[in-house]
Design a protein around this motif. Structure first.
Motif, PDB file in Angstrom:
ATOM      1  N   GLU A  76      39.841  43.461  28.471  1.00  7.36           N
ATOM      2  CA  GLU A  76      38.448  43.399  28.921  1.00  7.36           C
ATOM      3  C   GLU A  76      38.207  42.160  29.780  1.00  7.36           C
ATOM      4  O   GLU A  76      37.429  42.199  30.738  1.00  7.36           O
ATOM      5  N   ALA A  77      38.887  41.044  29.459  1.00  7.12           N
ATOM      6  CA  ALA A  77      38.760  39.846  30.297  1.00  7.12           C
ATOM      7  C   ALA A  77      39.312  40.114  31.698  1.00  7.12           C
ATOM      8  O   ALA A  77      38.722  39.703  32.701  1.00  7.12           O
ATOM      9  N   LEU A  78      40.436  40.806  31.772  1.00 13.37           N
ATOM     10  CA  LEU A  78      41.011  41.168  33.072  1.00 13.37           C
ATOM     11  C   LEU A  78      40.055  42.056  33.861  1.00 13.37           C
ATOM     12  O   LEU A  78      39.863  41.863  35.066  1.00 13.37           O
ATOM     13  N   ARG A  79      39.476  43.030  33.183  1.00 12.34           N
ATOM     14  CA  ARG A  79      38.527  43.914  33.870  1.00 12.34           C
ATOM     15  C   ARG A  79      37.370  43.107  34.443  1.00 12.34           C
ATOM     16  O   ARG A  79      36.945  43.321  35.580  1.00 12.34           O
ATOM     17  N   THR A  80      36.864  42.158  33.663  1.00 13.81           N
ATOM     18  CA  THR A  80      35.747  41.332  34.123  1.00 13.81           C
ATOM     19  C   THR A  80      36.118  40.541  35.362  1.00 13.81           C
ATOM     20  O   THR A  80      35.352  40.490  36.341  1.00 13.81           O
ATOM     21  N   VAL A  81      37.295  39.918  35.354  1.00 20.16           N
ATOM     22  CA  VAL A  81      37.713  39.089  36.491  1.00 20.16           C
ATOM     23  C   VAL A  81      38.065  39.945  37.700  1.00 20.16           C
ATOM     24  O   VAL A  81      37.588  39.707  38.820  1.00 20.16           O
ATOM     25  N   LEU A  82      38.890  40.962  37.500  1.00 17.58           N
ATOM     26  CA  LEU A  82      39.432  41.721  38.635  1.00 17.58           C
ATOM     27  C   LEU A  82      38.375  42.557  39.338  1.00 17.58           C
ATOM     28  O   LEU A  82      38.439  42.754  40.552  1.00 17.58           O
ATOM     29  N   THR A  83      37.390  43.052  38.604  1.00 18.05           N
ATOM     30  CA  THR A  83      36.348  43.856  39.250  1.00 18.05           C
ATOM     31  C   THR A  83      35.339  42.995  40.005  1.00 18.05           C
ATOM     32  O   THR A  83      34.487  43.530  40.716  1.00 18.05           O
ATOM     33  N   ARG A  84      35.457  41.683  39.891  1.00 15.78           N
ATOM     34  CA  ARG A  84      34.565  40.780  40.627  1.00 15.78           C
ATOM     35  C   ARG A  84      35.256  40.154  41.838  1.00 15.78           C
ATOM     36  O   ARG A  84      34.668  39.312  42.521  1.00 15.78           O
ATOM     37  N   LEU A  85      36.490  40.546  42.088  1.00 11.59           N
ATOM     38  CA  LEU A  85      37.207  40.047  43.261  1.00 11.59           C
ATOM     39  C   LEU A  85      37.073  41.052  44.401  1.00 11.59           C
ATOM     40  O   LEU A  85      37.049  42.260  44.174  1.00 11.59           O
ATOM     41  N   PRO A  86      36.985  40.565  45.645  1.00  4.13           N
ATOM     42  CA  PRO A  86      36.766  41.452  46.791  1.00  4.13           C
ATOM     43  C   PRO A  86      38.036  42.168  47.243  1.00  4.13           C
ATOM     44  O   PRO A  86      39.147  41.682  47.041  1.00  4.13           O
ATOM     45  N   ALA A  87      37.849  43.312  47.892  1.00  2.00           N
ATOM     46  CA  ALA A  87      38.980  44.086  48.418  1.00  2.00           C
ATOM     47  C   ALA A  87      39.735  43.312  49.484  1.00  2.00           C
ATOM     48  O   ALA A  87      40.922  43.567  49.723  1.00  2.00           O
ATOM     49  N   GLY A 133      32.782  34.628  33.089  1.00  5.05           N
ATOM     50  CA  GLY A 133      31.991  35.130  34.199  1.00  5.05           C
ATOM     51  C   GLY A 133      32.074  34.316  35.468  1.00  5.05           C
ATOM     52  O   GLY A 133      31.633  34.769  36.532  1.00  5.05           O
ATOM     53  N   LEU A 134      32.632  33.086  35.414  1.00  3.53           N
ATOM     54  CA  LEU A 134      32.728  32.241  36.605  1.00  3.53           C
ATOM     55  C   LEU A 134      34.136  32.179  37.183  1.00  3.53           C
ATOM     56  O   LEU A 134      34.351  31.543  38.225  1.00  3.53           O
ATOM     57  N   ILE A 135      35.090  32.826  36.538  1.00  2.00           N
ATOM     58  CA  ILE A 135      36.482  32.676  36.976  1.00  2.00           C
ATOM     59  C   ILE A 135      36.721  33.332  38.330  1.00  2.00           C
ATOM     60  O   ILE A 135      37.376  32.759  39.213  1.00  2.00           O
ATOM     61  N   ALA A 136      36.198  34.541  38.550  1.00  2.00           N
ATOM     62  CA  ALA A 136      36.448  35.232  39.821  1.00  2.00           C
ATOM     63  C   ALA A 136      35.955  34.419  41.007  1.00  2.00           C
ATOM     64  O   ALA A 136      36.666  34.253  42.007  1.00  2.00           O
ATOM     65  N   GLU A 137      34.738  33.892  40.928  1.00  2.00           N
ATOM     66  CA  GLU A 137      34.206  33.153  42.070  1.00  2.00           C
ATOM     67  C   GLU A 137      34.973  31.852  42.290  1.00  2.00           C
ATOM     68  O   GLU A 137      35.107  31.388  43.436  1.00  2.00           O
ATOM     69  N   ASN A 138      35.523  31.271  41.223  1.00  2.00           N
ATOM     70  CA  ASN A 138      36.335  30.068  41.380  1.00  2.00           C
ATOM     71  C   ASN A 138      37.686  30.387  42.007  1.00  2.00           C
ATOM     72  O   ASN A 138      38.242  29.581  42.743  1.00  2.00           O
ATOM     73  N   ILE A 139      38.221  31.569  41.712  1.00  2.00           N
ATOM     74  CA  ILE A 139      39.456  31.997  42.385  1.00  2.00           C
ATOM     75  C   ILE A 139      39.200  32.109  43.884  1.00  2.00           C
ATOM     76  O   ILE A 139      39.954  31.577  44.708  1.00  2.00           O
ATOM     77  N   VAL A 140      38.143  32.811  44.268  1.00  3.29           N
ATOM     78  CA  VAL A 140      37.828  33.012  45.686  1.00  3.29           C
ATOM     79  C   VAL A 140      37.590  31.672  46.382  1.00  3.29           C
ATOM     80  O   VAL A 140      38.028  31.454  47.518  1.00  3.29           O
ATOM     81  N   ALA A 141      36.919  30.756  45.699  1.00  3.52           N
ATOM     82  CA  ALA A 141      36.611  29.457  46.299  1.00  3.52           C
ATOM     83  C   ALA A 141      37.868  28.657  46.613  1.00  3.52           C
ATOM     84  O   ALA A 141      37.843  27.782  47.492  1.00  3.52           O
ATOM     85  N   ARG A 142      38.975  28.933  45.924  1.00  2.00           N
ATOM     86  CA  ARG A 142      40.210  28.186  46.137  1.00  2.00           C
ATOM     87  C   ARG A 142      41.163  28.855  47.124  1.00  2.00           C
ATOM     88  O   ARG A 142      42.238  28.322  47.398  1.00  2.00           O
ATOM     89  N   LEU A 143      40.773  30.006  47.636  1.00  2.78           N
ATOM     90  CA  LEU A 143      41.643  30.726  48.567  1.00  2.78           C
ATOM     91  C   LEU A 143      41.488  30.186  49.978  1.00  2.78           C
ATOM     92  O   LEU A 143      40.551  29.449  50.278  1.00  2.78           O
TER      93      LEU A 143
END
Length: 372
Positions: free
Chosen positions: A184-195, A347-357
């Motif tokens: 469920e944690a993976l679903r939360t993170v991965l569904t918040r990342l852009p294509a 809930g903040l992990i996806a946006e932090n991943i994107v911010a570091r790309l």
């Protein structure tokens, strides 16, 4: 004078739900052998289980997936309406139908799962399998956190020791490790990342064969990214999530044509295959400081040594915080060792991943918000 009396240690109360009399007896006998666990009741289906949960108020429920009257998935959905935090451990067969139903139950709010003994004809083997799978989960879900480090405030950067003198390269791969509570944690993170994610994502989730197939399929249906169960030899492409197949280690391998997936049946590490340490070590060799490691909820310390290798090269590390983790074992080990750049709520992990790309991903911020 005799010493003052001490408070009796809390005994974990369990409700066992299964339509099989044999399995109910087997699970009850295994749990009753632990002095810190007490089976307070049993039920043959979900409808009776819901009534007994209200009456007995157990600390944890073991729940069969396939039952008459009210099956496991339906029971979890009903249960979560009134008991949002009660730990529920699904009891699943190692079949495609069982795996698919288990992944659905996890998405509906189940906490974790174990697999039924593969050889019910051997009582001793069945007892061993249930004891080794079930008891550690019950204690982890109902006991104190494995690592009792002081929780950090959400999104607060961590000052870790300087371990690399070279500059950190732009991120070329995101690596994720997870276990208990991970689906469920993976679903939360991965569904918040852009294509449009400009890098591949490699995931080691502790799960058996078939289950990872169903997990990848379910998340792929919801995510903007392409999500697959990894195949040996396929190229690691941007915008794709590769989930390690259950029962096999996954590595990144450097080839003349670019980085590719390498699967193998090497020895278990940390009692796991796939193991996060195996994946992270390989990515240290292939991507070095251009790696971004993310440690999500899970029991034990798998991934800590691999994270040490990545940090030694200057890679970035994010860890899920204690408050949002089902079990703060794996992320807690990383945080306690001073390896994380930041400790974040799920809930903040996806946006932090994107911010570091790389800068090419900066324009995807609006898409991240869209998938929340």
């Amino acid at each position: 004078m005799p010493p003052p009396p001490t408070l009796e240690a809390h005994v974990i109360s369990v409700l066992v739900v299964d339509d099989s009399v044999v399995i109910r007896r087997l699970v009850t006998d295994v749990l009753s052998a632990d002095p810190k666990v007490r089976v307070v009741g049993t039920a043959p289906n979900g409808q009776i289980a819901l009534a007994k949960i209200a009456q007995l108020k157990p600390d944890v429920v073991t729940l069969d997936v396939e039952m008459p009257v009210l099956n496991g998935v339906e029971t979890v959905r009903e249960l979560r309406k009134t008991n949002p935090t009660l730990p529920v451990i699904m009891f699943s067969t190692m079949t495609s139908d069982g795996a698919e139903a288990t992944v659905a139950a996890l998405a509906a709010g189940a906490t974790d799962y174990v697999t039924k003994p593969a050889n019910a004809g051997s009582v001793n083997k069945a007892v061993t399998e249930v004891r080794e799978q079930l008891l550690p989960r019950i204690h982890a879900l109902c006991g104190k956190p494995v690592y009792a480090a002081q929780p950090l405030r959400p999104a607060t950067p961590v000052k870790r020791p300087q371990t690399s003198t070279g500059p950190r390269k732009p991120v070329q791969a995101v690596l994720i490790g997870s276990s208990t509570g991970g689906p469920e944690a993976l679903r939360t993170v991965l569904t918040r990342l852009p294509a449009t994610l400009p890098v591949p994502v490699l995931v080691a989730q502790h799960m058996p064969p078939v289950f990872t197939t169903m997990l990848a399929r379910r998340i792929d249906q919801e995510a903007a990214l392409r999500v697959v169960e990894a195949r040996d030899g396929e190229p690691l492409l941007p915008g794709t999530v590769y989930i390690a197949p259950g029962g096999r280690h996954m590595e990144a391998a450097k080839t003349p044509g670019g980085a590719k997936v390498r699967l193998h049946d090497g020895p278990m590490e940390n009692h796991c295959r796939p193991a996060v340490d195996v994946l992270f070590r390989s990515c240290a060799r292939v991507y070095g400081s251009a790696s971004l490691a993310v440690m999500l909820t899970g029991m034990g310390q798998d991934g800590k040594r691999g994270t040490e290798d990545l940090v030694a090269l200057g890679a970035g590390v994010l860890a899920q915080d204690q408050a949002t983790s089902v079990v703060w074992g794996m992320p807690g080990a990383v945080v306690s060792a001073g390896l994380a750049d930041a400790v974040l709520p799920l809930g903040l992990i996806a946006e932090n991943i994107v911010a570091r790309l790389p800068a090419s991903a900066a324009a995807t911020g609006r898409e991240v918000a869209r998938w929340k």
